[in-house]
Scaffold this active site. Structure first.
Site, PDB file in Angstrom:
ATOM      1  N   HIS A 100       0.935  -1.321  -0.012  1.00  0.00           N
ATOM      2  CA  HIS A 100      -0.010  -0.115  -0.020  1.00  0.00           C
ATOM      3  C   HIS A 100       0.703   1.138   0.083  1.00  0.00           C
ATOM      4  O   HIS A 100       2.171   1.330   0.586  1.00  0.00           O
ATOM      5  CB  HIS A 100      -0.947   0.090   1.352  1.00  0.00           C
ATOM      6  CG  HIS A 100      -1.655  -1.028   1.493  1.00  0.00           C
ATOM      7  ND1 HIS A 100      -1.199  -2.334   2.074  1.00  0.00           N
ATOM      8  CD2 HIS A 100      -3.015  -1.315   1.571  1.00  0.00           C
ATOM      9  CE1 HIS A 100      -2.483  -3.244   2.155  1.00  0.00           C
ATOM     10  NE2 HIS A 100      -3.359  -2.168   1.980  1.00  0.00           N
ATOM     11  N   ASP A 103       2.308   1.802   3.367  1.00  0.00           N
ATOM     12  CA  ASP A 103       3.314   0.962   3.871  1.00  0.00           C
ATOM     13  C   ASP A 103       4.754   1.613   3.594  1.00  0.00           C
ATOM     14  O   ASP A 103       5.250   1.104   4.651  1.00  0.00           O
ATOM     15  CB  ASP A 103       3.058  -0.277   3.368  1.00  0.00           C
ATOM     16  CG  ASP A 103       1.881  -0.877   3.253  1.00  0.00           C
ATOM     17  OD1 ASP A 103       0.812  -0.514   4.320  1.00  0.00           O
ATOM     18  OD2 ASP A 103       1.497  -2.045   2.744  1.00  0.00           O
ATOM     19  N   GLU A 231     -11.048  -6.739  -3.719  1.00  0.00           N
ATOM     20  CA  GLU A 231     -10.931  -7.890  -2.853  1.00  0.00           C
ATOM     21  C   GLU A 231     -12.290  -7.894  -1.774  1.00  0.00           C
ATOM     22  O   GLU A 231     -12.392  -6.826  -1.066  1.00  0.00           O
ATOM     23  CB  GLU A 231      -9.723  -7.516  -1.990  1.00  0.00           C
ATOM     24  CG  GLU A 231      -9.521  -8.423  -0.806  1.00  0.00           C
ATOM     25  CD  GLU A 231      -8.076  -8.270  -0.119  1.00  0.00           C
ATOM     26  OE1 GLU A 231      -7.041  -7.841  -0.918  1.00  0.00           O
ATOM     27  OE2 GLU A 231      -8.072  -8.402   1.123  1.00  0.00           O
ATOM     28  N   HIS A 270     -11.581 -13.405   5.021  1.00  0.00           N
ATOM     29  CA  HIS A 270     -12.444 -12.782   4.440  1.00  0.00           C
ATOM     30  C   HIS A 270     -13.792 -13.724   4.322  1.00  0.00           C
ATOM     31  O   HIS A 270     -14.992 -13.484   4.435  1.00  0.00           O
ATOM     32  CB  HIS A 270     -12.309 -11.789   3.449  1.00  0.00           C
ATOM     33  CG  HIS A 270     -11.288 -10.785   3.799  1.00  0.00           C
ATOM     34  ND1 HIS A 270     -10.718  -9.643   2.946  1.00  0.00           N
ATOM     35  CD2 HIS A 270     -10.331 -10.576   4.900  1.00  0.00           C
ATOM     36  CE1 HIS A 270      -9.927  -9.079   3.346  1.00  0.00           C
ATOM     37  NE2 HIS A 270      -9.700  -9.572   4.540  1.00  0.00           N
ATOM     38  N   ASP A 338      -0.341 -11.680   3.412  1.00  0.00           N
ATOM     39  CA  ASP A 338      -0.416 -10.300   3.958  1.00  0.00           C
ATOM     40  C   ASP A 338      -0.781 -10.738   5.531  1.00  0.00           C
ATOM     41  O   ASP A 338      -1.756 -10.164   6.066  1.00  0.00           O
ATOM     42  CB  ASP A 338      -1.626  -9.157   3.428  1.00  0.00           C
ATOM     43  CG  ASP A 338      -1.378  -7.874   4.169  1.00  0.00           C
ATOM     44  OD1 ASP A 338      -0.404  -7.680   4.832  1.00  0.00           O
ATOM     45  OD2 ASP A 338      -2.215  -7.077   3.963  1.00  0.00           O
TER      46      ASP A 338
END
Ligand code: XLS
Ligand code: NI
Ligand code: NI
Length: 436
Positions: A100, A103, A231, A270, A338
């Site tokens: 990102h 990040d 996502e 998720h 991640d």
């Protein structure tokens, strides 16, 4: 080079009998399964975020990790962080990384300053990526941490935030394109709501649809050849996230005519939060023709929030890669971690060991899945179950000219009383267990 991982040697494949916790027992990058090596099948990537940014905090306590680049609020510390990150990528031998914007660079005082810093870090990455360094699987924008995004990014009630997001995504897409990224990811972040009492649902979905359409247009404008990936996630951080699951995302894409332009990046955790299994989400994506990539972070089954743990179940990995292989394997996508260490895992070595185990579980899952397909172990019984549909008579019922009353008349004439047959679930579960 950084000193952070100085004591740790590059991880190598030692074979299934190895007892060395810092060696691969299954992941043998150059070993071939069919026409592709394991490296080409799995396309491992490591994301910056939880590995190099997360400080170990939870809702009840603050930082537990002490990394030399923390708090990473200067460009010098951002470069130290990048040095450590690329050392880890090299030690693990992963072909890809992800990040990102937030990040990799400290946020500037202005939008322009933030973009400038991002571009400076991209220059720094370019050098590290040259000569066999890792490639970029995907880039993305963090439009959820800063308080300006607390009410959403493209779905924000404030049009100035919408514009701010346009600039942020444009900058991140430019950098992803420049670094040869293979995908651009949009995870919903705070695109959702806390309460319907203050939310205009219709308006927010419309904003999100326009935003995504413009992202796709911009991709074509700059000639970015990679895939745009959404996502899905059902909740957290908001109570209800608009990109709830794969099926919901597909409906959204259809509505805005984007189903051929956008694919999904499916994350195990998720899927669990949405009340699905990982393989359900992957099978749905494959069936709908929008399978793109995976985030291999698993969820704790009891927690109810996104724990982002490293994968460690051979049978779950096998069923996941089964779907990946059945989808034809990865094209632009890959297997991204991640994942988060647990907050007591303080050492540099913990970061490496976590990835070694996770990569190995994926490799083991891939091998099991590959053999199940090669042996027709599941597809054979599945075909047999639907064999009745192979006849011309049966197919005629699905033809465009078939009608409900026409079929009804036939059934009434034929007077066949359908006889139930076993679904044989336990036998199939036993077959899977033989392969994992
Ligand atoms: C958060 C998401 C995030 C995305 C990228 O739950 O998994 O890490 O993968 O923004
Ligand atoms: Ni993710
Ligand atoms: Ni997640």
């Amino acid at each position: 080079m950084s000193q952070y991982f100085a004591d740790i040697a590059p991880v190598t494949f030692e074979g299934a009998d190895s007892t060395n916790p810092m060696a691969f027992r299954h992941y043998n990058p150059q070993e071939k399964l069919g026409g592709k090596t394991m490296e080409e099948h799995l396309r491992f990537a490591v994301c910056y975020w939880h590995n190099f940014v997360w400080e170990g905090n939870d809702p009840f306590g603050g930082q537990t990790f002490q990394r030399p680049w923390f708090p990473a609020d200067t460009m010098e510390l951002a470069r130290a962080k990048a040095d450590a990150a690329f050392d880890m990528f090299r030690i693990l031998g992963v072909p890809f990384f992800c990040f990102h914007d937030h990040d990799v660079r400290p946020e500037g005082d202005s939008l322009a300053e933030s973009h400038k810093r991002l571009n400076e870090m991209a220059d720094y990455f370019e050098k590290k990526m040259a000569n066999g360094g890792p490639r970029l699987l995907w880039g993305t924008a963090n439009m959820f941490s800063n308080r300006r995004y607390m009410a959403g990014a493209s779905t924000n009630p404030d049009p100035d935030v919408f514009a701010y997001c346009a600039s942020t995504v444009k900058a991140c897409m430019d950098v992803t394109h420049r670094l040869g990224g293979e995908n651009y990811v949009l995870w919903g972040g705070r695109e959702g709501y806390e309460t319907l009492l203050n939310t205009d649902l219709g308006r927010e979905l419309e904003q999100m649809g326009r935003f995504l359409s413009m992202v796709v247009e911009y991709k074509h404008k700059i000639g970015f050849k990679g895939a745009i990936l959404i996502e899905p996630k059902p909740q957290e951080p908001t109570k209800h996230q608009y990109d709830y699951d794969v099926a919901t995302v597909y409906g959204f894409l259809k509505r805005f005519g984007l189903e051929d332009e956008v694919k999904v990046n499916v994350e195990q955790g998720h899927a669990i939060l949405a009340g699905h299994s990982f393989e359900h989400e992957l099978a749905m994506a494959r069936t709908l023709g929008i399978f793109g990539s995976i985030d291999m972070n698993r969820n704790d089954y009891q927690s109810g929030w996104d724990t982002d743990q490293f994968p460690n179940s051979p049978s779950e990995a096998a069923l996941a890669y089964y779907e990946v292989l059945m989808a034809g394997g990865f094209t632009t996508g890959g297997t991204n971690f991640d994942a988060k260490l647990r907050r007591q895992s303080l050492d540099a070595e913990d970061l490496i060991a976590a990835h070694v185990g996770a990569m190995d579980i994926c490799a083991r899952g891939l091998k099991s899945a590959y053999r199940m397909i090669e042996d027709d172990a599941l597809e054979g019984p599945r075909r047999a179950r639907y064999a009745g549909w192979d006849s011309a008579d049966a197919q005629a019922m699905l033809a465009a000219d078939a009608t409900l009353d026409g079929i009804a008349a036939r059934a009434e004439q034929a007077r066949v009383n359908p006889q139930p047959r076993s679904g044989a679930q336990e036998k199939l579960e036993n077959i899977v267990n033989r392969y994992v």
